[in-house]
Design a protein around this motif. Structure first.
Motif, mmCIF file in Angstrom:
data_model
loop_
_atom_site.group_PDB
_atom_site.id
_atom_site.type_symbol
_atom_site.label_atom_id
_atom_site.label_comp_id
_atom_site.label_asym_id
_atom_site.label_seq_id
_atom_site.Cartn_x
_atom_site.Cartn_y
_atom_site.Cartn_z
ATOM 1 N N GLN A 121 6.856 29.058 12.374
ATOM 2 C CA GLN A 121 7.360 28.980 13.748
ATOM 3 C C GLN A 121 6.461 28.137 14.662
ATOM 4 O O GLN A 121 6.854 27.746 15.752
ATOM 5 C CB GLN A 121 7.521 30.396 14.336
ATOM 6 N N ASP A 128 2.118 30.071 9.671
ATOM 7 C CA ASP A 128 3.316 30.490 10.405
ATOM 8 C C ASP A 128 4.245 29.295 10.677
ATOM 9 O O ASP A 128 3.929 28.429 11.488
ATOM 10 C CB ASP A 128 2.908 31.139 11.728
ATOM 11 N N MET A 166 13.094 27.268 9.401
ATOM 12 C CA MET A 166 14.445 27.710 9.030
ATOM 13 C C MET A 166 14.558 27.946 7.523
ATOM 14 O O MET A 166 15.112 28.950 7.083
ATOM 15 C CB MET A 166 15.484 26.683 9.499
ATOM 16 N N SER A 167 14.013 27.021 6.745
ATOM 17 C CA SER A 167 14.146 27.116 5.283
ATOM 18 C C SER A 167 13.473 28.352 4.702
ATOM 19 O O SER A 167 13.903 28.883 3.675
ATOM 20 C CB SER A 167 13.596 25.861 4.605
ATOM 21 N N SER A 168 12.436 28.844 5.378
ATOM 22 C CA SER A 168 11.738 30.040 4.869
ATOM 23 C C SER A 168 12.609 31.292 4.961
ATOM 24 O O SER A 168 12.307 32.311 4.349
ATOM 25 C CB SER A 168 10.419 30.256 5.622
ATOM 26 N N ASN A 169 13.710 31.203 5.727
ATOM 27 C CA ASN A 169 14.633 32.338 5.848
ATOM 28 C C ASN A 169 15.866 32.184 4.964
ATOM 29 O O ASN A 169 16.775 33.009 5.009
ATOM 30 C CB ASN A 169 15.078 32.489 7.308
ATOM 31 N N GLU A 170 15.912 31.110 4.178
ATOM 32 C CA GLU A 170 17.051 30.857 3.287
ATOM 33 C C GLU A 170 16.670 31.174 1.839
ATOM 34 O O GLU A 170 15.542 31.569 1.561
ATOM 35 C CB GLU A 170 17.482 29.384 3.415
ATOM 36 N N SER A 220 10.148 25.669 0.384
ATOM 37 C CA SER A 220 10.933 26.087 1.562
ATOM 38 C C SER A 220 10.034 26.880 2.505
ATOM 39 O O SER A 220 10.188 28.089 2.689
ATOM 40 C CB SER A 220 12.140 26.925 1.122
ATOM 41 N N THR A 221 9.074 26.157 3.096
ATOM 42 C CA THR A 221 8.048 26.803 3.927
ATOM 43 C C THR A 221 8.249 26.524 5.417
ATOM 44 O O THR A 221 7.377 26.781 6.227
ATOM 45 C CB THR A 221 6.642 26.333 3.489
#
Length: 242
Positions: free
Chosen positions: A71, A69, A129-133, A125-126
């Motif tokens: 977050q 996760d 923020m990057s995981s949502n791009e 991109s893990t």
């Protein structure tokens, strides 16, 4: 010594300190035991638990995110910077920050990259923020060199879903071996596929391997089964010809 033949140790979870103690004994000291940031309401609660854990079980804590996760990544940094554990799990973009915050120089810090369905390419991109791009997919070697630049010790390849991404895992193992990165295969590892997953890394000549075996060896109450830990250690020793 944590690593069997200076080559392999395992990473498992424990329901509580008593379960962790039993795992530690069953593994002969060859298991890192995960404590997940996600399982605690605040980093301070995790720190308090880990202080008790280290006092009773010893220096075998692996501070984790919780199912990768992103977050939880900054919570992991807060916890690890207080505890200075032997092992830390981290998402790719936050590895450099983590290394800078953890005082312990020999702390094993892994770097999470993910399969893509394209052998030779991995997702980096893990982060939170990057995981949502738009997904960042790069060649395996480039990802590994970037991880080295951030002072990661090892590559955590997750989620593997067992042998679903076998060809991709094989390439990651080969590239890790070339540059001396350690490898932590994670996700869907069971008593049935453990031997093959470990064997791929060993045959690729990966310097050190830390397979993560989680839910497949837990009982319905979330306790890691000591007998299964013993079986995994036995398989490991057999492959390493101990």
């Amino acid at each position: 010594m944590l690593f069997i033949k200076d080559r392999v140790c395992i990473n498992v979870l424990a329901k509580d300190i008593q379960n962790a103690q039993a795992i530690h004994q069953a593994s002969g000291g060859h298991a890192l035991i995960g404590v997940l940031a996600k399982d605690f309401a605040t980093p301070q609660l995790a720190i308090t638990y880990l202080e008790q854990f280290q006092a009773v079980v010893g220096d075998v804590a692996s501070v984790g995110l919780g199912a990768g996760d992103p977050q939880q990544c900054y919570h992991v940094v807060k916890i690890a910077s207080h505890i200075n554990p032997q092992h830390v799990n981290q998402v790719f973009p936050v590895v450099g920050y983590t290394r800078g915050k953890v005082v312990r120089e020999n702390c094993i810090i892994n770097c999470l990259i993910s399969p893509t369905g394209q052998p030779g390419m991995v997702k980096i991109s893990t982060g939170p923020m990057s995981s949502n791009e738009a997904v960042a997919i790069v060649p395996v070697r480039t990802a590994l060199i970037m991880a080295q630049e951030m002072k990661a010790t090892s590559i955590k390849f997750f989620p593997m879903e067992g042998l679903k991404y076998r060809d991709e895992y094989q390439i990651v193992a080969t590239e890790c071996a070339k540059i001396g990165m350690w490898l932590e295969p994670t996700g869907g590892i069971t008593l049935e596929n453990y031997q093959e997953i470990l064997q791929i890394a060993l045959q690729a000549n990966v310097k050190k391997v830390i397979p993560h075996i989680y839910s497949s060896i837990m009982d319905q109450d979330g306790y890691t089964k000591v007998e299964d830990v013993k079986k995994i250690i036995a398989i490991t020793k057999e492959l390493l010809e101990v």
